[in-house]
Design a protein around this motif. Structure first.
Motif, mmCIF file in Angstrom:
data_model
loop_
_atom_site.group_PDB
_atom_site.id
_atom_site.type_symbol
_atom_site.label_atom_id
_atom_site.label_comp_id
_atom_site.label_asym_id
_atom_site.label_seq_id
_atom_site.Cartn_x
_atom_site.Cartn_y
_atom_site.Cartn_z
ATOM 1 N N SER A 1 28.775 -30.121 34.740
ATOM 2 C CA SER A 1 27.557 -29.994 35.533
ATOM 3 C C SER A 1 26.951 -31.363 35.770
ATOM 4 N N ALA A 2 26.242 -31.506 36.892
ATOM 5 C CA ALA A 2 25.706 -32.800 37.305
ATOM 6 C C ALA A 2 24.189 -32.819 37.206
ATOM 7 N N VAL A 3 23.643 -33.989 36.865
ATOM 8 C CA VAL A 3 22.199 -34.234 36.878
ATOM 9 C C VAL A 3 21.961 -35.501 37.693
ATOM 10 N N PRO A 4 21.642 -35.369 38.972
ATOM 11 C CA PRO A 4 21.359 -36.560 39.780
ATOM 12 C C PRO A 4 20.061 -37.230 39.323
ATOM 13 N N PHE A 5 20.027 -38.565 39.375
ATOM 14 C CA PHE A 5 18.813 -39.296 39.050
ATOM 15 C C PHE A 5 17.937 -39.441 40.294
ATOM 16 N N PRO A 6 16.612 -39.496 40.116
ATOM 17 C CA PRO A 6 15.729 -39.746 41.257
ATOM 18 C C PRO A 6 16.006 -41.111 41.876
ATOM 19 N N GLU A 7 15.642 -41.265 43.125
ATOM 20 C CA GLU A 7 15.847 -42.536 43.819
ATOM 21 C C GLU A 7 15.174 -43.681 43.085
ATOM 22 N N SER A 8 14.002 -43.416 42.476
ATOM 23 C CA SER A 8 13.278 -44.489 41.778
ATOM 24 C C SER A 8 14.090 -45.040 40.612
ATOM 25 N N ALA A 9 14.873 -44.191 39.954
ATOM 26 C CA ALA A 9 15.685 -44.647 38.824
ATOM 27 C C ALA A 9 16.844 -45.516 39.290
ATOM 28 N N ARG A 10 17.339 -45.257 40.483
ATOM 29 C CA ARG A 10 18.502 -45.983 40.976
ATOM 30 C C ARG A 10 18.190 -47.432 41.312
ATOM 31 N N ALA B 1 23.013 -46.512 27.151
ATOM 32 C CA ALA B 1 23.357 -45.804 25.923
ATOM 33 C C ALA B 1 22.891 -44.361 26.054
ATOM 34 N N VAL B 2 23.702 -43.438 25.563
ATOM 35 C CA VAL B 2 23.356 -42.019 25.590
ATOM 36 C C VAL B 2 23.751 -41.400 24.257
ATOM 37 N N THR B 3 22.889 -40.531 23.743
ATOM 38 C CA THR B 3 23.198 -39.813 22.524
ATOM 39 C C THR B 3 22.602 -38.414 22.614
ATOM 40 N N SER B 4 23.216 -37.484 21.929
ATOM 41 C CA SER B 4 22.769 -36.094 21.992
ATOM 42 C C SER B 4 21.739 -35.814 20.913
ATOM 43 N N MET B 5 20.870 -34.855 21.187
ATOM 44 C CA MET B 5 19.880 -34.404 20.223
ATOM 45 C C MET B 5 20.283 -33.017 19.720
ATOM 46 N N GLN B 6 19.634 -32.561 18.651
ATOM 47 C CA GLN B 6 20.046 -31.303 18.030
ATOM 48 C C GLN B 6 19.885 -30.100 18.952
ATOM 49 N N ASP B 7 18.918 -30.151 19.879
ATOM 50 C CA ASP B 7 18.685 -29.005 20.758
ATOM 51 C C ASP B 7 19.549 -29.026 22.011
ATOM 52 N N GLY B 8 20.472 -29.983 22.098
ATOM 53 C CA GLY B 8 21.354 -30.064 23.261
ATOM 54 C C GLY B 8 20.855 -30.989 24.347
ATOM 55 N N SER B 9 19.651 -31.501 24.221
ATOM 56 C CA SER B 9 19.164 -32.479 25.189
ATOM 57 C C SER B 9 19.829 -33.829 24.925
ATOM 58 N N LEU B 10 19.657 -34.747 25.852
ATOM 59 C CA LEU B 10 20.285 -36.067 25.767
ATOM 60 C C LEU B 10 19.210 -37.146 25.821
ATOM 61 N N LEU B 11 19.385 -38.178 25.022
ATOM 62 C CA LEU B 11 18.466 -39.308 25.004
ATOM 63 C C LEU B 11 19.145 -40.504 25.666
ATOM 64 N N ARG C 1 16.770 -32.815 29.481
ATOM 65 C CA ARG C 1 16.810 -31.481 28.890
ATOM 66 C C ARG C 1 18.042 -30.714 29.352
ATOM 67 N N SER C 2 18.300 -29.626 28.655
ATOM 68 C CA SER C 2 19.475 -28.811 28.978
ATOM 69 C C SER C 2 19.416 -28.251 30.391
ATOM 70 N N ASP C 3 18.197 -28.069 30.928
ATOM 71 C CA ASP C 3 18.065 -27.542 32.287
ATOM 72 C C ASP C 3 18.181 -28.629 33.354
#
Length: 372
Positions: free
Chosen positions: A261-270, A277-287, A305-307
């Motif tokens: 599944s894909a999560v596009p970033f907003p234009e402002s982030a680009r 760096a990316v790491t997972s959290m216990q609830d399935g979200s990503l930091l 978040r997962s959504d």
């Protein structure tokens, strides 16, 4: 590259405090600091004012930990990270007593990964080299090698069925190995993610087999709807046996047993520095961490978040190397060289900017505002 930073202001401040203090007993030296509360960070390696090669057996908190990147944590909780050392560099391990053990494992990697009993070393600058090193006796096995000076290439790129790509396809792929990322899949198979986001299983003997399923290709297109520049900037485990691939325009989740599944970033982030760096959290979200550079110092830690919604976390303003105060702001201000997780859930993160390795306990409250 290591740099010698000015310590005049720090020295002056320390002298002033000493002159005004009535406590003549210096603080007790702590060789193995640990965070004691959520949101706290401690330095477990690296004194940013030290500009010399680290020494085998010295305390990590008093050594140099400048690095071009690469960090991994074993299941037993031992951090390994790359350090600048002479012309070749070294891999450093922090022992339980806080001292360093320096390992010379040949070509210096820019990324590390660890599994049970082994350390994986990836170098993706000036060619490609993937090596598995046994942690028991440091025996090394070359999984892929291309354009290594003085050594023959050991690399065969194949499609999903194991058939070698043609010469033209191989030539096109060769341009995309620079900046590749390494992730260990849940079954222990190392996955290489090339610059454009293509996935390859490293099967040993030099074979890199394409692993781009149809749903992953569709997800990759979803984060580059106008044919933009995805350019992979980070990759990691999703904490559940799958992968996460982060690029400039979005991220892709690749679960172990579900469609990508894909999560596009907003234009402002680009238009900002990418998260590295990316790491997972216990609830399935990503930091997501990083997202700063010399001209963009405002921290931008983000929780995905997962959504698929993005929250910009308020961890405080920028912290320079001489302003470390043990808060989340120092971690958010870092230029990550790698991130790993300890068995107790704390994160270990290297900071290429300040030449440090942090142990960090994420805040219990991870709320923020929507990233617009």
């Amino acid at each position: 590259m290591r740099c010698l930073r000015s310590i005049a202001a720090t020295t002056a401040a320390a002298s002033l405090l000493a002159a005004c203090s009535t406590d003549h007993h210096p603080a007790r030296f702590e060789p193995t600091p640990r965070p004691g509360r959520p949101g706290e960070a401690v330095v477990i390696a690296g004194e940013y004012r030290v500009n010399r090669d680290p020494k085998d057996g010295e305390f990590a908190v008093r050594s140099s930990a400048y690095s071009d990147g690469g960090l991994a944590v074993t299941a037993a909780g031992r951090p390994y990270f790359e350090v600048a050392f002479g012309e070749q560099g070294r891999i450093a391990r922090i022992e339980r007593d806080g001292r360093l053990t320096l390992l010379s494992l040949g070509e210096l990697p820019d990324q590390l990964a660890a599994d049970t009993g082994a350390l994986w070393l990836l170098r993706s600058v000036g060619g490609l080299s993937l090596v598995r090193a046994s942690l028991s006796d440091l025996t090394q096995t070359v999984y892929a090698r291309w354009r290594s000076q003085g050594k023959p290439d050991l690399m065969k790129v194949t499609n999903h069925d194991g058939r070698p790509f043609g010469a033209a396809e191989q030539a096109a792929l060769s341009r995309d190995w620079l900046g590749s990322k390494l992730v260990l899949r849940g079954d222990g198979v190392p996955i290489l993610v090339n610059q454009k986001g293509a996935l390859f299983e490293a099967r040993g003997g030099g074979e890199l087999r394409a692993w781009n399923s149809g749903d992953y290709v569709m997800a990759l297109r979803a984060v580059t709807p106008t044919g933009g520049d995805f350019t992979v900037t980070a990759a990691g485990s999703d904490g559940r046996g799958g992968l996460v691939v982060v690029g400039r325009t979005g991220l892709i989740r690749v679960p172990r047993e579900a469609p990508a599944s894909a999560v596009p970033f907003p234009e402002s982030a680009r238009s900002q520095p990418p998260w590295t760096a990316v790491t997972s959290m216990q609830d399935g979200s990503l930091l997501l961490l990083g997202g700063v550079d010399a001209s963009h110092r405002t921290p931008r830690p983000v929780l995905v978040r997962s959504d698929g919604s993005l929250l910009l976390l308020n961890w405080g303003g920028p912290k320079w190397c001489d302003q470390f105060d043990g808060t989340s702001a120092a971690v958010a201000s870092a230029v990550p060289g790698g991130v790993g997780r300890l068995p107790n859930g704390d994160l270990v993160l290297s900071d290429k900017n300040c030449g440090r390795v942090y142990e960090f306990r994420p805040p219990s409250n991870m709320d923020g505002r929507p990233y617009r």
